[in-house]
Design an enzyme around this catalytic site. Sequence first.
Site, short mmCIF file in Angstrom:
data_model
loop_
_atom_site.label_atom_id
_atom_site.label_comp_id
_atom_site.label_asym_id
_atom_site.label_seq_id
_atom_site.Cartn_x
_atom_site.Cartn_y
_atom_site.Cartn_z
N GLU A 1 -0.37 -48.77 -33.91
CA GLU A 1 0.07 -47.55 -34.62
C GLU A 1 1.01 -46.72 -33.74
O GLU A 1 0.99 -45.48 -33.77
CB GLU A 1 -1.13 -46.78 -35.16
N ARG B 1 -30.31 -46.86 -12.19
CA ARG B 1 -30.00 -47.75 -11.08
C ARG B 1 -30.08 -47.02 -9.74
O ARG B 1 -29.51 -45.92 -9.60
CB ARG B 1 -28.59 -48.30 -11.29
N THR C 1 3.03 -47.40 -29.76
CA THR C 1 2.62 -47.44 -28.33
C THR C 1 2.63 -46.03 -27.75
O THR C 1 3.19 -45.09 -28.34
CB THR C 1 3.62 -48.28 -27.53
#
Length: 380
Positions: free
Chosen positions: A363, A268, A365
């Site tokens: 699993e 880009r 926080t």
Amino acid sequence: MMFDFTETQLMIQETARKFAEEELAPSAAERDEKEEFPYNAVKKLGELGFMGMIVPEQYGGAGLDMISYVLAIEEISKVDASCGVIMSVNNSLVCYGINEWGTEDQKQKFLIPLATGKKLGAFALSEPEAGSDASNQKTTAVRHGDYYLLNGTKNFTTNGAHADIILVMATTDKLKGSHGISTFIVEKGTPGLSIAKKEKKLGIRSSDTVSLAFQDCSVPAENRIGEEGFGFKFAMKTLDGGRIGIASQAVGIAKASLEASLKYSKQRKAFGQYLADFQAIQFKLADMATKIDAAQMLTLKAAALKEEGKPFAHLAAMAKLYASMIAVECASEAIQIHGGYGYIKEYNVERYLRDAKITEIYEGTSEVQRIVISRSLLKD
Ligand code: CAA
């Protein structure tokens, strides 16, 4: 500690990469959009030995090591994080739990089909009022002779709608708190077990997440894993390893974000030069690469310690905490580099951010990981 990968580990990494590119990449975005479970991919992952990677060969597994497992989950998650979690739950929570603490009969009956990918597993710990506060279990299991009757609700159960075998934590003695929780293997189709609700999610949309209802669900006593009261420790120890799987998933998503950013910034042009020629972009890429390497090193270190049979719980928590954080950061930066194109579905980076977020939640926080880490620092 050395991280020169062995030939086998490199071969597993390459196999996972090829599988992800050929089998997952063409349909990952569409499956995410349609919330379509990757049945065929999961079946093929089973055939490759990827659904029971660390299970010994005698129980249908691939008999591989934790480093191979980390490398495979990374490659799969780089392309399709939904597939990554399906694989991680089956491997590190369900297969690992049965292999480590199951009886020989349980291994023959349940582990072999799970490890060969013929059956799929789920892990039902969370409840409406027991998320981070996991010992606050309201689901009960009352013994009647040679069976238990389970009653209660589990929520946020990954793989729940498609699982053939579900590990369910339930209270067998309320008065004993975390010491009164037990684990049961519950088979799909058991009367009294039903899917109460399928969740609609921000990310990992082609994996399924459901609430499960248990109403006088009769489970044979021989399906209990370990002694009565072992369930909370079983869940915690199993999740210690599971966190390595989720850290690997997060590293995979972060790597995908960097790769997409590198590619885009070399294609880009803006203001007459490639994005990659702007120092502002170069610094973003440099930061992403540095954080990804650090996250991968932590994850491999946790995996190596587990493999060596050394204490690893705090390292697994660190790896998950850090890898999930940088996965969100890298995915967000990838969108920023892509500008408006990053925000729409033409490129995959918006999916990476949606998928990355859950790695900071399930699993355990990030806050729970900090509890585990700080407790390990402060003990003694
Ligand atoms: N290994 C072994 N034993 C452990 C342990 C571990 N990692 N962690 C705790 N224990 C033991 C403790 O030693 C203690 O035993 P004693 O009483 O004999 O000393 C007992 O378990 C109770 O421990 P705590 O007092 O530390 O318990 P707590 O109530 O303070 O909770 C917690 C600690 C770390 C917050 C824990 O509740 C926890 O990890 N919560 C998060 C749960 C979680 O990760 N849920 C994820 C759901 S599953 C999922 O997401 C899978 C999926 O589908 C993708």
